[in-house]
Design a protein around this motif. Structure first.
Motif, PDB file in Angstrom:
ATOM      1  N   VAL A 161     -28.404 -64.991  28.256  1.00 17.08           N
ATOM      2  CA  VAL A 161     -27.648 -64.005  27.498  1.00 17.08           C
ATOM      3  C   VAL A 161     -27.740 -62.675  28.229  1.00 17.08           C
ATOM      4  CG1 VAL A 161     -27.420 -62.757  25.313  1.00 17.08           C
ATOM      5  CG2 VAL A 161     -28.144 -65.168  25.306  1.00 17.08           C
ATOM      6  N   ILE A 162     -26.582 -62.116  28.573  1.00 19.41           N
ATOM      7  CA  ILE A 162     -26.501 -60.819  29.235  1.00 19.41           C
ATOM      8  C   ILE A 162     -26.047 -59.793  28.198  1.00 19.41           C
ATOM      9  CG2 ILE A 162     -25.422 -59.483  31.077  1.00 19.41           C
ATOM     10  CD1 ILE A 162     -27.274 -61.693  32.064  1.00 19.41           C
ATOM     11  N   ALA A 163     -26.773 -58.690  28.093  1.00 18.40           N
ATOM     12  CA  ALA A 163     -26.436 -57.640  27.128  1.00 18.40           C
ATOM     13  C   ALA A 163     -25.527 -56.608  27.772  1.00 18.40           C
ATOM     14  CB  ALA A 163     -27.714 -56.967  26.632  1.00 18.40           C
ATOM     15  N   ILE A 164     -24.585 -56.081  26.996  1.00 19.49           N
ATOM     16  CA  ILE A 164     -23.643 -55.092  27.508  1.00 19.49           C
ATOM     17  C   ILE A 164     -23.362 -54.047  26.429  1.00 19.49           C
ATOM     18  CG2 ILE A 164     -21.577 -56.374  26.787  1.00 19.49           C
ATOM     19  CD1 ILE A 164     -20.226 -55.393  29.390  1.00 19.49           C
ATOM     20  N   GLY A 165     -23.049 -52.833  26.871  1.00 25.08           N
ATOM     21  CA  GLY A 165     -22.592 -51.808  25.941  1.00 25.08           C
ATOM     22  C   GLY A 165     -23.554 -50.654  25.790  1.00 25.08           C
ATOM     23  N   GLY A 166     -23.266 -49.537  26.456  1.00 24.46           N
ATOM     24  CA  GLY A 166     -24.044 -48.323  26.291  1.00 24.46           C
ATOM     25  C   GLY A 166     -25.446 -48.374  26.867  1.00 24.46           C
ATOM     26  N   ILE A 167     -25.685 -49.273  27.789  1.00 24.57           N
ATOM     27  CA  ILE A 167     -27.028 -49.455  28.349  1.00 24.57           C
ATOM     28  C   ILE A 167     -27.198 -48.578  29.593  1.00 24.57           C
ATOM     29  CG2 ILE A 167     -28.678 -51.114  29.298  1.00 24.57           C
ATOM     30  CD1 ILE A 167     -27.104 -53.296  27.727  1.00 24.57           C
ATOM     31  N   ASP A 168     -28.337 -47.895  29.676  1.00 19.52           N
ATOM     32  CA  ASP A 168     -28.652 -47.112  30.870  1.00 19.52           C
ATOM     33  C   ASP A 168     -30.164 -47.125  31.084  1.00 19.52           C
ATOM     34  OD1 ASP A 168     -29.785 -45.252  29.080  1.00 19.52           O
ATOM     35  OD2 ASP A 168     -27.986 -43.987  29.072  1.00 19.52           O
ATOM     36  N   HIS A 169     -30.644 -46.307  32.020  1.00 19.13           N
ATOM     37  CA  HIS A 169     -32.063 -46.362  32.365  1.00 19.13           C
ATOM     38  C   HIS A 169     -32.967 -45.894  31.230  1.00 19.13           C
ATOM     39  CE1 HIS A 169     -31.111 -42.130  33.206  1.00 19.13           C
ATOM     40  NE2 HIS A 169     -32.406 -41.889  33.075  1.00 19.13           N
ATOM     41  N   THR A 170     -32.413 -45.176  30.252  1.00 22.33           N
ATOM     42  CA  THR A 170     -33.242 -44.662  29.159  1.00 22.33           C
ATOM     43  C   THR A 170     -33.502 -45.692  28.059  1.00 22.33           C
ATOM     44  OG1 THR A 170     -31.390 -43.804  27.837  1.00 22.33           O
ATOM     45  CG2 THR A 170     -32.274 -42.359  29.558  1.00 22.33           C
ATOM     46  N   ASN A 171     -32.649 -46.697  27.937  1.00 24.35           N
ATOM     47  CA  ASN A 171     -32.799 -47.656  26.837  1.00 24.35           C
ATOM     48  C   ASN A 171     -32.902 -49.106  27.290  1.00 24.35           C
ATOM     49  OD1 ASN A 171     -30.132 -48.380  27.465  1.00 24.35           O
ATOM     50  ND2 ASN A 171     -29.253 -47.072  25.862  1.00 24.35           N
ATOM     51  N   VAL A 172     -32.877 -49.324  28.607  1.00 29.13           N
ATOM     52  CA  VAL A 172     -32.849 -50.700  29.102  1.00 29.13           C
ATOM     53  C   VAL A 172     -34.129 -51.451  28.758  1.00 29.13           C
ATOM     54  CG1 VAL A 172     -33.743 -50.149  31.413  1.00 29.13           C
ATOM     55  CG2 VAL A 172     -32.261 -52.143  31.093  1.00 29.13           C
ATOM     56  N   GLY A 173     -35.260 -50.752  28.677  1.00 32.08           N
ATOM     57  CA  GLY A 173     -36.505 -51.432  28.337  1.00 32.08           C
ATOM     58  C   GLY A 173     -36.444 -52.099  26.975  1.00 32.08           C
ATOM     59  N   ALA A 174     -35.899 -51.396  25.994  1.00 31.35           N
ATOM     60  CA  ALA A 174     -35.776 -51.960  24.651  1.00 31.35           C
ATOM     61  C   ALA A 174     -34.833 -53.152  24.641  1.00 31.35           C
ATOM     62  CB  ALA A 174     -35.289 -50.888  23.681  1.00 31.35           C
ATOM     63  N   VAL A 175     -33.799 -53.092  25.463  1.00 27.40           N
ATOM     64  CA  VAL A 175     -32.851 -54.209  25.552  1.00 27.40           C
ATOM     65  C   VAL A 175     -33.541 -55.438  26.131  1.00 27.40           C
ATOM     66  CG1 VAL A 175     -30.728 -55.017  26.640  1.00 27.40           C
ATOM     67  CG2 VAL A 175     -30.853 -52.679  25.755  1.00 27.40           C
ATOM     68  N   LEU A 176     -34.261 -55.258  27.209  1.00 25.02           N
ATOM     69  CA  LEU A 176     -34.903 -56.391  27.867  1.00 25.02           C
ATOM     70  C   LEU A 176     -36.040 -56.972  27.036  1.00 25.02           C
ATOM     71  CD1 LEU A 176     -34.969 -55.157  31.578  1.00 25.02           C
ATOM     72  CD2 LEU A 176     -33.288 -56.635  30.455  1.00 25.02           C
ATOM     73  N   ASP A 177     -36.605 -56.179  26.144  1.00 22.18           N
ATOM     74  CA  ASP A 177     -37.661 -56.680  25.261  1.00 22.18           C
ATOM     75  C   ASP A 177     -37.166 -57.766  24.313  1.00 22.18           C
ATOM     76  OD1 ASP A 177     -39.703 -55.160  26.289  1.00 22.18           O
ATOM     77  OD2 ASP A 177     -39.569 -53.577  24.761  1.00 22.18           O
ATOM     78  N   THR A 178     -35.861 -57.905  24.158  1.00 19.91           N
ATOM     79  CA  THR A 178     -35.311 -58.959  23.295  1.00 19.91           C
ATOM     80  C   THR A 178     -35.412 -60.334  23.939  1.00 19.91           C
ATOM     81  OG1 THR A 178     -33.053 -58.765  24.184  1.00 19.91           O
ATOM     82  CG2 THR A 178     -33.651 -57.320  22.319  1.00 19.91           C
ATOM     83  N   GLY A 179     -35.739 -60.381  25.228  1.00 20.80           N
ATOM     84  CA  GLY A 179     -35.781 -61.656  25.937  1.00 20.80           C
ATOM     85  C   GLY A 179     -34.472 -62.026  26.597  1.00 20.80           C
ATOM     86  N   CYS A 180     -33.501 -61.108  26.586  1.00 22.27           N
ATOM     87  CA  CYS A 180     -32.219 -61.403  27.241  1.00 22.27           C
ATOM     88  C   CYS A 180     -32.432 -61.540  28.759  1.00 22.27           C
ATOM     89  CB  CYS A 180     -31.179 -60.332  26.932  1.00 22.27           C
ATOM     90  SG  CYS A 180     -31.516 -58.702  27.636  1.00 22.27           S
ATOM     91  N   SER A 181     -31.456 -62.109  29.408  1.00 21.21           N
ATOM     92  CA  SER A 181     -31.597 -62.448  30.826  1.00 21.21           C
ATOM     93  C   SER A 181     -31.202 -61.324  31.760  1.00 21.21           C
ATOM     94  CB  SER A 181     -30.748 -63.688  31.135  1.00 21.21           C
ATOM     95  OG  SER A 181     -31.109 -64.752  30.273  1.00 21.21           O
ATOM     96  N   GLY A 182     -30.615 -60.269  31.209  1.00 20.43           N
ATOM     97  CA  GLY A 182     -30.201 -59.145  32.034  1.00 20.43           C
ATOM     98  C   GLY A 182     -29.205 -58.280  31.298  1.00 20.43           C
ATOM     99  N   ILE A 183     -28.627 -57.353  32.034  1.00 19.92           N
ATOM    100  CA  ILE A 183     -27.692 -56.399  31.430  1.00 19.92           C
ATOM    101  C   ILE A 183     -26.434 -56.316  32.280  1.00 19.92           C
ATOM    102  CG2 ILE A 183     -29.547 -55.050  30.404  1.00 19.92           C
ATOM    103  CD1 ILE A 183     -29.031 -52.975  32.702  1.00 19.92           C
ATOM    104  N   ALA A 184     -25.358 -55.852  31.656  1.00 22.41           N
ATOM    105  CA  ALA A 184     -24.106 -55.564  32.358  1.00 22.41           C
ATOM    106  C   ALA A 184     -23.711 -54.134  32.024  1.00 22.41           C
ATOM    107  CB  ALA A 184     -23.008 -56.529  31.930  1.00 22.41           C
ATOM    108  N   VAL A 185     -23.272 -53.403  33.037  1.00 19.26           N
ATOM    109  CA  VAL A 185     -22.910 -51.994  32.843  1.00 19.26           C
ATOM    110  C   VAL A 185     -21.620 -51.682  33.592  1.00 19.26           C
ATOM    111  CG1 VAL A 185     -25.322 -51.304  32.585  1.00 19.26           C
ATOM    112  CG2 VAL A 185     -24.234 -51.158  34.831  1.00 19.26           C
ATOM    113  N   ILE A 186     -20.990 -50.616  33.153  1.00 18.59           N
ATOM    114  CA  ILE A 186     -19.828 -50.071  33.853  1.00 18.59           C
ATOM    115  C   ILE A 186     -20.116 -48.610  34.195  1.00 18.59           C
ATOM    116  CG2 ILE A 186     -17.351 -49.607  33.785  1.00 18.59           C
ATOM    117  CD1 ILE A 186     -17.103 -51.807  31.639  1.00 18.59           C
TER     118      ILE A 186
END
Length: 217
Positions: A161-186
């Motif tokens: 599961v890749i997370a997307i939407g409003g993710i940057d260096h300030t909040n990525v830690g909380a996103v990855l703590d969910t166990g997701c496999s990575g992030i997508a950014v624009i």
């Protein structure tokens, strides 16, 4: 660190020429570059993909290249994967095309609810992208779905599961703590004058999170 960084193209949200910006993002550590051209003709997207592949190869960069929606271009250019949206061909149809073409690219799709995510896995998706997690310029009129919804989907699925939407260096830690496999950014990378530096900063934040994805990408 086994989590991955996807960078998705958007010709309307970039400061540098698009292919140059994507190559710079790859130099900064982007693991996957996804070409998304919703309105461009096939020939233009094909040319853009070929240019990107050539620049990555010339620079010795290992970033994988995916294309949004266009399974025909993915097969024609032997891309690493195709990412399907709501109006794309069904996953089962793309799987059949993959087999007939002897193409080995991965098939991903966007989901916005847990039922969609579970169905995508049943249909044979290799991974899903879920969002938007936080408020996003791409969807200003739709409330963000949040970390709880992301975690539920991660727990429910056995594919990445890749997370997307409003993710940057300030909040990525909380996103990855969910166990997701990575992030997508624009915008976090492309809407800067230094995509390489932005990618490096984001990758460093991902490394500091020391996250362990439920399913590596």
């Amino acid at each position: 660190m086994n989590t991955v960084l996807h960078v998705i193209s958007d010709r309307n949200r970039r400061r540098l020429p698009l292919v140059d910006a994507l190559v710079e993002a790859a130099k900064g550590g982007a693991d996957v570059i996804q070409i998304r051209e919703k309105k461009a003709p096939a020939s233009e997207t094909y040319t853009q993909v070929k240019q990107l592949q050539q620049h990555l190869a010339t620079n010795g960069l290992a970033a994988r290249v995916y294309v949004n929606d266009r399974t025909d271009i993915a097969i024609a250019t032997d891309m690493d994967g195709v990412h399907l949206a709501a109006k794309s061909l069904p996953i089962e149809t793309v799987k059949a095309l993959r087999g007939r073409a002897n193409w080995h690219g991965r098939i991903g799709c966007s989901v916005h609810h847990i039922d969609e995510a579970v169905q995508a896995e049943k249909d044979g998706a290799d991974y899903v992208t879920f969002g938007h997690v936080f408020a996003s310029e791409s969807h200003p009129d739709i409330p963000p779905r949040g970390l709880y919804a992301l975690r539920r989907i991660v727990e429910a699925l056995s594919i990445p599961v890749i997370a997307i939407g409003g993710i940057d260096h300030t909040n990525v830690g909380a996103v990855l703590d969910t166990g997701c496999s990575g992030i997508a950014v624009i915008g976090a990378i492309l809407d800067t004058t230094d995509p390489r530096g932005a990618a490096e900063e984001l990758k460093a934040a991902m490394a500091r999170a020391d996250a362990h994805p439920k399913v590596p990408f």
